[in-house]
Design a protein around this motif. Sequence first.
Motif, PDB file in Angstrom:
ATOM      1  N   LYS A   1     -57.794 -61.327  49.089  1.00 41.23           N
ATOM      2  CA  LYS A   1     -56.370 -61.003  48.990  1.00 41.23           C
ATOM      3  C   LYS A   1     -55.729 -61.694  47.790  1.00 41.23           C
ATOM      4  N   LYS A   2     -56.174 -62.915  47.527  1.00 41.88           N
ATOM      5  CA  LYS A   2     -55.607 -63.644  46.388  1.00 41.88           C
ATOM      6  C   LYS A   2     -55.935 -62.927  45.077  1.00 41.88           C
ATOM      7  N   ARG A   3     -57.165 -62.456  44.993  1.00 40.77           N
ATOM      8  CA  ARG A   3     -57.570 -61.760  43.765  1.00 40.77           C
ATOM      9  C   ARG A   3     -56.653 -60.555  43.515  1.00 40.77           C
ATOM     10  N   ILE A   4     -56.426 -59.780  44.563  1.00 40.43           N
ATOM     11  CA  ILE A   4     -55.578 -58.594  44.423  1.00 40.43           C
ATOM     12  C   ILE A   4     -54.138 -58.994  44.079  1.00 40.43           C
ATOM     13  N   ALA A   5     -53.627 -60.015  44.766  1.00 44.41           N
ATOM     14  CA  ALA A   5     -52.233 -60.423  44.569  1.00 44.41           C
ATOM     15  C   ALA A   5     -51.992 -61.007  43.179  1.00 44.41           C
ATOM     16  N   THR A   6     -52.981 -61.713  42.630  1.00 45.24           N
ATOM     17  CA  THR A   6     -52.784 -62.295  41.297  1.00 45.24           C
ATOM     18  C   THR A   6     -52.944 -61.232  40.219  1.00 45.24           C
TER      19      THR A   6
END
Lengths: 493, 261
Positions: A39-44
């Motif tokens: 999720k972090k990868r997508i959000a960043t």
Amino acid sequence: MTTEIDGKQTGVLDRSRLALQDDFLRAAVRFTADRLRGKKRIATESLGNWETWRERGMQIRSHTVANLDYYLAQFTENVEAAGGHVHFADDAAEAAQTVMNILMEKQARSVVKSKSMVSEEIGINHLLEEHGIEVVETDLGEYIVQLARETPSHIIIPAIHKNRRQIKDLFTEAGGENLTTDTKTLTAFARNTMRNKFLRADVGITGCNFGIAESGSVVLFTNEGNADMVTNLPKTHIVLMGMERLLPAFADLEVMANLLPRAATGQSITTYMSVITGNRRRGDIDGAQEMHLIVLDNGRSRQIGDAKMQSVLNCIRCGACLNVCPVYRQIGGHAYGSVYPGPIGAVLSPVLNEGEKYADLPYASSLCGACSEACPVKIPLHDLLVHLRQRHVEHGHTKTMERLAFRGFKVAFSRPNRLNLAIKMARLGQKALVRNGHIESTLGPLKGWTAGRDAPTVAKQSFHDRWRTLQSELQTQHNHALEPKAERGGDVE
Amino acid sequence: MESYRDEHEHEEGHMMKVSLFVTCLVDNLYPQVGEAMVRLLDHLGVEVDFPQAQTCCGQPAFNSGYVDEARASAKTLLDAFEDANYVISPSGSCTGMVHHYYEEMFADDPKRVRQAVDLADKSYEFSQFLVNVLGVTDIGAFFPYSVTYHPSCHGSRLLGVKDEPLQLLRNVRGLELIDLPYDTDCCGFGGTFAVKMGDISTAMVTEKVSHVRETGARVLVGVDMGCLMNIGGRISREGEQVRVMHLAELLYEGVQAGVSD
């Protein structure tokens, strides 16, 4: 090194062994860490320019920490101007006592809490229970951990180590009827239970994600909205804040509001952002009638002015370093034996608590640097871990055998001929241990290695010894290559 | 395929000279990796020199907190490579150490700081040198096996070697490159960590080997023998039939096959 297992004092390695045998725990940690990383990868990526955001975040935090005296004075002045009461606490005990004094004065019987790592740091729940005051954690994860009589094993996801089944069992034990492992059923039970607690509580206790110096506002990020209940329903609100958790202005909050949820849980924005400025004033429709802010030092100010360690105060407690840490992934949070687990805990715990208690934590890292890369405010965590190991050596706290080994290293590696001699001795010494071209023996100082892996052997001929012949082989090849019809490619060993 | 030598050997007096920083691990445990590097560089028309005075970058001592001991070892590198144009190593970790910590380590000694900064400026990990300095991405190799690549933490995070090894591998004929799941997760080596925290380290490398197994690749390749020693040691203990190779070994073997092909 204080946790006891079967009555014995233990270190991080002993505690890890328990975790390494717990397949449920490890599976649960991996499952959630993987989800958060994705999720972090997508959000960043969707935000774009993540590195620029990190750089800005680092600048804001570094500037604030470097000028902490100024911003802390401005912040507390503004809190008081808005009707809040400010208390300073040098250490955990003083902060806990300040909380107790307020509760005694209010004759409080019941307290609701929103998630706060500082409250864990000062061990307040335990103290309240000792005094017969009911305390209820209202963050779902914290509530689960409280029911299990445990401590959080993650900064953001306190119950990361628990699976649904275990949660259902805990809720059933707490009075839940006909529960299933379905999320809706479980959260409905927690919601109903807490609703009553919110309405009855005398005092609400929260942490503080950010204090805004220019206005004296306390900013809380939550996903469940529980902080709004904790700060508004009880008559008295106590804020527990680490002294470094400030931002100069609301403009800086914009950067943090982008960084923190993305780094922590891969959310583009936090579900609830509560901004509390002082107590309820005439005409306000909500807010606590009395607001107390407790500012905790507990070893933080000692880091200011230390060129190396000061950056640890930049931390915004997002837990991103835990989610990428390959050590945390294997052993979970409790093995660290400290309030703050993972890479940030391995740095923070020994600097906030000097002495032997957490001195082994900086060694619980392979120094892979994933933490430094993940940190939204660019704290060089793996460098700080190395630095703490250096302090440990300087203070003479390492074991005699280790000191002797590195004295040997210095003697051998400061001169190539000495190293050559040492290698020759090792080549002779290993003879008894070599089987099928490698070493499996678990005797001696390498057993930490060989218990789980085969070890290589010292080569028959070192590269140093090989070089002269290699050089002449290449020369011969070049000469052949210049001859007509000579074959290219050369000899193959 | 024209090699760097074919293109450049007519340029009389323009032969590039580099110095080999072999690293203590390759020197004493895996000398064949050093040899493969030298032979590849030679194949590319680069003249290699090996200053004998070098021992170790000092990282085992430095990362354990023994700065003084690390300096004693690091000085051998500063002196050995004083006159070198380029310093090439088979390790992103050792070169990363030079880049990331040397200047700070010698901060109180102006002469050593100058040497440290100079050494960092001219130090490259092997694949980095090939791709970014020589501009070589196709080395003319043939290697008809399935291969998976483990990016070492220090090489990729401290030194920024990310795509270079992959560029070289993608241009090897016959090679099937399979992505390694969780590739950027540490294998659990970490120098003395692997011994001191052996159980944790073993758990980490066990997970790494399970991902290598998932790929079904015949060969695991990397650019750091520390990590490969660790993963290889676990592969051997589990009785897996995966061949573990340094990138230089693979490319050299591939070049030989490419020549006779």
